[in-house]
Design a protein around this motif. Structure first.
Motif, PDB file in Angstrom:
ATOM      1  N   ARG A 172     -13.864  -6.426  -7.823  1.00 53.77           N
ATOM      2  CA  ARG A 172     -13.565  -7.641  -7.578  1.00 53.77           C
ATOM      3  C   ARG A 172     -12.498  -8.697  -8.404  1.00 53.77           C
ATOM      4  NH1 ARG A 172     -18.118 -13.027  -8.867  1.00 53.77           N
ATOM      5  NH2 ARG A 172     -16.149 -14.422  -8.372  1.00 53.77           N
ATOM      6  N   ASN A 217       0.003  -6.501 -13.635  1.00 54.13           N
ATOM      7  CA  ASN A 217      -0.944  -6.240 -12.793  1.00 54.13           C
ATOM      8  C   ASN A 217      -0.823  -5.430 -12.204  1.00 54.13           C
ATOM      9  OD1 ASN A 217      -1.632  -8.964 -12.476  1.00 54.13           O
ATOM     10  ND2 ASN A 217       0.549  -9.443 -11.687  1.00 54.13           N
ATOM     11  N   GLU A 236       0.110  -8.956  -3.983  1.00 49.86           N
ATOM     12  CA  GLU A 236       0.270  -8.434  -2.351  1.00 49.86           C
ATOM     13  C   GLU A 236       0.532 -10.796  -1.580  1.00 49.86           C
ATOM     14  OE1 GLU A 236      -1.889  -6.863   1.331  1.00 49.86           O
ATOM     15  OE2 GLU A 236      -2.826  -8.124   0.356  1.00 49.86           O
ATOM     16  N   ASN A 237       0.609 -10.732  -2.255  1.00 44.58           N
ATOM     17  CA  ASN A 237       0.777 -12.320  -1.345  1.00 44.58           C
ATOM     18  C   ASN A 237       1.842 -12.778  -2.754  1.00 44.58           C
ATOM     19  OD1 ASN A 237      -0.990 -12.063   0.206  1.00 44.58           O
ATOM     20  ND2 ASN A 237      -2.028 -12.886  -0.458  1.00 44.58           N
ATOM     21  N   ASP A 238       2.718 -12.736  -3.808  1.00 42.01           N
ATOM     22  CA  ASP A 238       3.191 -13.380  -5.156  1.00 42.01           C
ATOM     23  C   ASP A 238       4.009 -12.156  -4.974  1.00 42.01           C
ATOM     24  OD1 ASP A 238       4.233 -15.270  -6.283  1.00 42.01           O
ATOM     25  OD2 ASP A 238       3.122 -14.320  -7.901  1.00 42.01           O
ATOM     26  N   LYS A 250      -9.358  -6.643  -6.172  1.00 41.60           N
ATOM     27  CA  LYS A 250      -9.205  -6.887  -5.367  1.00 41.60           C
ATOM     28  C   LYS A 250      -7.971  -8.493  -5.718  1.00 41.60           C
ATOM     29  CE  LYS A 250     -12.999  -5.158  -2.536  1.00 41.60           C
ATOM     30  NZ  LYS A 250     -14.884  -5.440  -3.330  1.00 41.60           N
ATOM     31  N   LEU A 251      -8.105  -9.315  -6.401  1.00 41.58           N
ATOM     32  CA  LEU A 251      -7.550 -10.808  -7.230  1.00 41.58           C
ATOM     33  C   LEU A 251      -6.483  -9.946  -7.243  1.00 41.58           C
ATOM     34  CD1 LEU A 251     -10.603 -12.262  -9.289  1.00 41.58           C
ATOM     35  CD2 LEU A 251      -9.432 -13.607  -7.024  1.00 41.58           C
ATOM     36  N   TYR A 294      -4.765  -7.116  -6.677  1.00 43.66           N
ATOM     37  CA  TYR A 294      -3.775  -6.763  -5.776  1.00 43.66           C
ATOM     38  C   TYR A 294      -3.880  -7.795  -4.917  1.00 43.66           C
ATOM     39  CZ  TYR A 294      -2.876  -3.711  -1.824  1.00 43.66           C
ATOM     40  OH  TYR A 294      -2.157  -3.003  -0.911  1.00 43.66           O
ATOM     41  N   GLY A 295      -4.767  -8.972  -4.225  1.00 47.23           N
ATOM     42  CA  GLY A 295      -3.900 -10.136  -3.606  1.00 47.23           C
ATOM     43  C   GLY A 295      -2.987 -10.607  -4.479  1.00 47.23           C
ATOM     44  N   LEU A 296      -3.065 -11.092  -5.744  1.00 44.20           N
ATOM     45  CA  LEU A 296      -1.609 -11.520  -6.026  1.00 44.20           C
ATOM     46  C   LEU A 296      -0.426 -11.095  -6.173  1.00 44.20           C
ATOM     47  CD1 LEU A 296      -1.276 -14.040  -8.325  1.00 44.20           C
ATOM     48  CD2 LEU A 296      -1.943 -12.098 -10.251  1.00 44.20           C
ATOM     49  N   TRP A 342      -4.242  -2.760 -12.015  1.00 44.64           N
ATOM     50  CA  TRP A 342      -4.302  -1.598 -10.649  1.00 44.64           C
ATOM     51  C   TRP A 342      -4.785  -0.267 -10.997  1.00 44.64           C
ATOM     52  CZ3 TRP A 342      -3.733   0.962  -7.266  1.00 44.64           C
ATOM     53  CH2 TRP A 342      -4.541   1.199  -5.722  1.00 44.64           C
ATOM     54  N   SER A 344       0.891  -1.118   0.085  1.00 47.06           N
ATOM     55  CA  SER A 344       0.188   0.235  -0.091  1.00 47.06           C
ATOM     56  C   SER A 344       0.698   1.590   0.004  1.00 47.06           C
ATOM     57  CB  SER A 344      -0.851  -0.211   1.943  1.00 47.06           C
ATOM     58  OG  SER A 344      -0.733  -0.100   2.252  1.00 47.06           O
TER      59      SER A 344
END
Length: 133
Positions: free
Chosen positions: A91, A28, A101-103, A94-95, A97-99, A32, A4
């Protein structure tokens, strides 16, 4: 420093984008950012045009910068294109962003490009504090 923070910092954003480009996944972050900009469009005619552009560039199968989202989310976006609301990409955003953030982001923090940025920022902060106004 977290993902963020990158969103609000132009230099961090550019360096993260460069890292993603080196991994062939800059779509990505670009998606975003396009969604963030899309949410600010007030006029419906402009929103429809922008939604179709985002869909063509990032969402549709075989798009030039196709993002990795599930077919249900892709289909939901497709169905709203004729009258897209300000949240039609939420939606998918968010998917993605999660990708990131986590990958992508954890790999970014371990990358050489991030280490160079960190050293540069640390050096600047130290130099500015010792030089004074």
């Amino acid at each position: 420093f977290n993902l963020s923070d990158v969103k609000g910092d132009k230099t961090g954003q550019l360096v993260f984008e460069e890292f993603l480009r080196s991994e062939y996944s800059e779509e990505n972050l670009l998606f975003w950012l396009a969604c963030e900009n899309y949410k600010t469009i007030a006029r419906e005619t402009e929103r429809v045009t922008a939604a179709k552009r985002i869909y063509a560039e990032f969402v549709q199968v075989d798009a030039t910068r196709q993002i990795n989202i599930d077919c249900v989310t892709r289909e939901e976006i497709s169905e709203t294109l004729s009258q897209p609301g300000p949240n039609c990409f939420d939606r998918a955003q968010k998917l993605i962003y999660g990708l990131m953030e986590n990958d992508c982001y954890p790999r970014f923090l371990k990358s050489e490009i991030y280490q160079v940025l960190l050293c540069t920022l640390t050096f600047r902060a130290h130099t500015n504090s010792t030089l004074g106004p």
